[in-house]
Design an enzyme around this catalytic site. Structure first.
Site, PDB file in Angstrom:
ATOM      1  N   ASN A  68       0.831  -1.210   0.000  1.00  0.00           N
ATOM      2  CA  ASN A  68       0.000   0.000   0.000  1.00  0.00           C
ATOM      3  C   ASN A  68       0.867   1.263   0.000  1.00  0.00           C
ATOM      4  O   ASN A  68       0.536   2.244  -0.664  1.00  0.00           O
ATOM      5  CB  ASN A  68      -0.965  -0.016   1.185  1.00  0.00           C
TER       6      ASN A  68
ATOM      7  N   MET B 118       0.308  -2.976  12.132  1.00  0.00           N
ATOM      8  CA  MET B 118      -0.389  -4.048  12.817  1.00  0.00           C
ATOM      9  C   MET B 118      -0.360  -3.930  14.340  1.00  0.00           C
ATOM     10  O   MET B 118      -0.705  -4.880  15.042  1.00  0.00           O
ATOM     11  CB  MET B 118       0.190  -5.398  12.375  1.00  0.00           C
TER      12      MET B 118
ATOM     13  N   LEU C 128      -2.779   1.447  18.199  1.00  0.00           N
ATOM     14  CA  LEU C 128      -2.324   2.782  18.603  1.00  0.00           C
ATOM     15  C   LEU C 128      -3.117   3.205  19.833  1.00  0.00           C
ATOM     16  O   LEU C 128      -4.349   3.130  19.852  1.00  0.00           O
ATOM     17  CB  LEU C 128      -2.554   3.778  17.466  1.00  0.00           C
TER      18      LEU C 128
ATOM     19  N   ASN D 126      -6.673   4.829   8.326  1.00  0.00           N
ATOM     20  CA  ASN D 126      -6.192   3.445   8.267  1.00  0.00           C
ATOM     21  C   ASN D 126      -6.896   2.729   7.120  1.00  0.00           C
ATOM     22  O   ASN D 126      -8.061   2.993   6.855  1.00  0.00           O
ATOM     23  CB  ASN D 126      -6.545   2.748   9.588  1.00  0.00           C
TER      24      ASN D 126
ATOM     25  N   SER E 298     -11.749  -1.061   3.523  1.00  0.00           N
ATOM     26  CA  SER E 298     -12.290   0.229   3.973  1.00  0.00           C
ATOM     27  C   SER E 298     -11.148   1.151   4.355  1.00  0.00           C
ATOM     28  O   SER E 298     -10.160   0.703   4.951  1.00  0.00           O
ATOM     29  CB  SER E 298     -13.155   0.036   5.238  1.00  0.00           C
TER      30      SER E 298
HETATM   31  C1  GAR Z   1      -3.250  -4.879   3.868  1.00  0.00           C
HETATM   32  O1  GAR Z   1      -4.107  -5.891   3.408  1.00  0.00           O
HETATM   33  C2  GAR Z   1      -3.946  -3.997   4.872  1.00  0.00           C
HETATM   34  O2  GAR Z   1      -5.283  -3.759   4.581  1.00  0.00           O
HETATM   35  C3  GAR Z   1      -3.815  -4.825   6.122  1.00  0.00           C
HETATM   36  O3  GAR Z   1      -2.521  -5.344   6.080  1.00  0.00           O
HETATM   37  C4  GAR Z   1      -2.129  -5.501   4.709  1.00  0.00           C
HETATM   38  C5  GAR Z   1      -0.835  -4.774   4.503  1.00  0.00           C
HETATM   39  O4  GAR Z   1      -0.330  -5.004   3.228  1.00  0.00           O
HETATM   40  N1  GAR Z   1      -4.036  -4.054   7.302  1.00  0.00           N
HETATM   41  C6  GAR Z   1      -4.567  -4.539   8.405  1.00  0.00           C
HETATM   42  O5  GAR Z   1      -4.905  -5.695   8.536  1.00  0.00           O
HETATM   43  C7  GAR Z   1      -4.701  -3.523   9.514  1.00  0.00           C
HETATM   44  N2  GAR Z   1      -5.488  -4.069  10.584  1.00  0.00           N
HETATM   45  P1  GAR Z   1       0.887  -4.150   2.687  1.00  0.00           P
HETATM   46  O6  GAR Z   1       1.967  -4.187   3.781  1.00  0.00           O
HETATM   47  O7  GAR Z   1       1.321  -4.876   1.452  1.00  0.00           O
HETATM   48  O8  GAR Z   1       0.401  -2.761   2.427  1.00  0.00           O
END
Ligand code: GAR
Length: 219
Positions: A17, A91, A94, A108, A137
């Site tokens: 992301n 992860m 906060l 987020n 989301s």
């Molecule tokens: C993504 O799928 C994001 O939505 C999720 O972690 C992944 C990170 O991927 N986030 C969560 O689960 C937050 N609770 P990335 O490191 O390749 O961006």
């Protein structure tokens, strides 16, 4: 012309992301710069995507407690003078102090159609629940986990034979355009939050914006 928006990114993992934001900047789709990348995991691949001077990473075990970690993280984030703080695969929960310090400019991306499936293992839980649709989301962060007002969502179908891996890959493919389009609205100053409602161009949104297949957000 105003200066490019300054974005701080919090990330714990692979950083796809973050990469999508970097690509959006490089291709001129986002008038922004990444002001810093912050992590609770010093080995996170996300950190390698930016120059060393933009990286901050400290393991929480170096700190006496959650508050001390959050204060150090918050001081480092504040020092890069961000307009927006984007949690992109961050992860660690906060604490309220951090959230309040950056309230209104802290968002987020979460891999579910909130309010469904807050927390972890969202893809497996969507399968277990028999959901016909799943997605991602982008929401304002509040102290309660994944409970802040949702700005925008992208939906994907759940297909017969999906595993949590195939479903996760389908969701990730829409997370990137979702994050890009939402951050774009934020830095253009078109979105704000007031009393638990998202305002787009000054008008209340009663439902989250929806991403279409062309990567555009609609009411
Ligand atoms: C993504 O799928 C994001 O939505 C999720 O972690 C992944 C990170 O991927 N986030 C969560 O689960 C937050 N609770 P990335 O490191 O390749 O961006």
């Amino acid at each position: 012309m105003s200066a490019p928006a300054r974005i701080a990114v919090l990330a714990s993992g692979r950083g796809s992301n973050l990469q999508c934001l970097l690509d959006g900047i490089a291709t001129g789709q986002l008038d922004a710069r990444i002001a810093g990348v912050f992590s609770d995991k010093p080995a996170a691949a996300a950190l390698d995507k930016v120059a060393p001077e933009l990286r901050w990473a400290r393991p929480p075990r170096d700190f006496a407690n959650r508050e001390a970690f959050d204060t150090a993280l918050g001081d480092a984030v504040a020092a890069c003078a961000p307009d927006w703080i984007v949690c992109a695969g961050y992860m660690r929960i906060l604490g309220a102090g951090f959230v309040q310090r950056f309230a209104g400019r802290l968002v987020n991306i979460h891999p579910s159609l909130l309010p469904l499936h807050k927390g972890l293992h969202t893809h497996a839980r969507a399968l277990e629940a028999g959901d016909a649709e799943h997605g991602a989301s982008v929401h304002f962060v509040v102290p309660e986990l994944d409970a802040g007002t949702v700005i925008a969502q992208a939906r994907v179908p759940v297909l017969a034979g999906d595993s949590s891996d195939t479903l996760a890959a389908r969701v990730l493919a829409v997370e990137h355009p979702l994050l890009l389009a939402t951050v774009r609205l934020l830095i253009e100053g078109r979105v704000a939050e007031r009393d638990g409602t998202v305002l787009l161009d000054g008008q209340s949104l009663f439902n989250p914006l929806r991403l279409d297949s062309a990567g555009t957000l609609h009411r």
